[in-house]
Design a protein around this motif. Structure first.
Motif, mmCIF file in Angstrom:
data_model
loop_
_atom_site.group_PDB
_atom_site.id
_atom_site.type_symbol
_atom_site.label_atom_id
_atom_site.label_comp_id
_atom_site.label_asym_id
_atom_site.label_seq_id
_atom_site.Cartn_x
_atom_site.Cartn_y
_atom_site.Cartn_z
ATOM 1 N N UNK A 122 0.755 -1.129 -0.079
ATOM 2 C CA UNK A 122 0.128 0.099 0.005
ATOM 3 C C UNK A 122 0.978 1.178 0.005
ATOM 4 N N UNK A 123 1.825 1.206 0.707
ATOM 5 C CA UNK A 123 2.669 2.325 0.799
ATOM 6 C C UNK A 123 3.276 2.757 -0.639
ATOM 7 N N UNK A 124 3.814 1.725 -1.535
ATOM 8 C CA UNK A 124 4.347 2.153 -2.646
ATOM 9 C C UNK A 124 3.156 2.510 -3.552
ATOM 10 N N UNK A 125 2.059 2.154 -3.445
ATOM 11 C CA UNK A 125 0.836 2.795 -4.252
ATOM 12 C C UNK A 125 0.823 4.368 -3.518
ATOM 13 N N UNK A 126 0.784 4.472 -2.285
ATOM 14 C CA UNK A 126 0.681 5.997 -1.877
ATOM 15 C C UNK A 126 1.766 6.871 -2.414
ATOM 16 N N UNK A 127 2.918 6.344 -2.568
ATOM 17 C CA UNK A 127 4.318 6.853 -2.887
ATOM 18 C C UNK A 127 4.232 6.950 -4.418
ATOM 19 N N UNK A 128 3.458 6.280 -5.118
ATOM 20 C CA UNK A 128 3.390 6.254 -6.656
ATOM 21 C C UNK A 128 4.474 5.761 -7.171
ATOM 22 N N UNK A 129 4.945 4.631 -6.760
ATOM 23 C CA UNK A 129 6.227 3.915 -6.706
ATOM 24 C C UNK A 129 6.329 2.610 -7.429
ATOM 25 N N UNK A 130 6.139 2.560 -8.699
ATOM 26 C CA UNK A 130 5.934 1.096 -9.327
ATOM 27 C C UNK A 130 7.362 0.491 -9.282
ATOM 28 N N UNK A 131 8.437 1.195 -9.262
ATOM 29 C CA UNK A 131 9.541 0.563 -8.993
ATOM 30 C C UNK A 131 9.922 -0.213 -7.789
ATOM 31 N N UNK A 132 9.232 0.732 -6.717
ATOM 32 C CA UNK A 132 9.238 0.118 -5.343
ATOM 33 C C UNK A 132 8.525 -1.245 -5.396
ATOM 34 N N UNK A 133 7.141 -1.233 -6.124
ATOM 35 C CA UNK A 133 6.481 -2.507 -6.171
ATOM 36 C C UNK A 133 7.327 -3.599 -6.612
#
Length: 183
Positions: free
Chosen positions: A43-54
């Protein structure tokens, strides 16, 4: 739901954990955290708009769980393979590895402040596994250490929030660039 709301909800859940009536309730809450911690990190990766993080979360968590299973099979025929309740595949703890992998991902990708609630769920999950006679302390510590090591190796920090370049404009027009880097 904001990131702060998510962190507050996890903190309240952890704070309520000592009210568990018995060993079975404690074990069940540890089981919930095993799934909720990776979901919260996602969920944090979505809040941060971070596809690389996902992608890095998936790689880190998947590698951690694979390494955990391989280690369980390697240690199963040794003294470390027997659980306190007599079952097999004790070392390392998969529950502790999953929750710690999620916390370590947040720490390495974003900041320790994002990881703090998940380290709390990791500690509770580790306690629940020992309390339920499913693991020894060495098993949960080993699972967390494995997860932290894999995350350190595979997760890169997100620099978008730590590096900034700002143009400087004066009375005569463009003056230069202001570079900000946080370590």
């Amino acid at each position: 739901m904001t990131l702060r709301s998510l962190c507050a909800a996890l903190a309240l859940l952890v704070a309520a954990a000592p009210a568990c009536a018995d060993e079975e309730d404690t074990r069940r809450l540890g089981d919930v955290f095993r799934i909720a911690s990776p979901a919260a990190a996602l969920a944090v990766t979505y809040f941060k708009h971070d596809p690389r993080g996902r992608g890095e979360l998936a790689l880190s968590l998947g590698t951690t769980l694979l390494a955990t299973e391989l280690a369980k099979r390697a240690f199963n025929d040794s003294a470390w393979g027997e659980r306190p309740n007599g079952g097999p595949y004790s070392f390392p703890s998969g529950h502790a590895a999953a929750t710690c992998a999620s916390a370590a991902f947040l720490q390495h990708r974003y900041d320790w402040r994002y990881a703090l609630p998940l380290y709390a769920t990791s500690a509770f999950t580790a306690y629940s596994r020992v309390d339920a006679d499913r693991h020894h302390w060495r098993d949960v510590i080993g699972g967390c250490a494995l997860a932290y090591g894999v995350s350190s190796w595979l997760v890169s920090p997100q620099l978008a929030d730590r590096v900034g370049i700002t143009p400087q404009v004066g009375a005569g027009g463009f003056v230069g660039l202001d570079l900000r880097v946080e370590f």
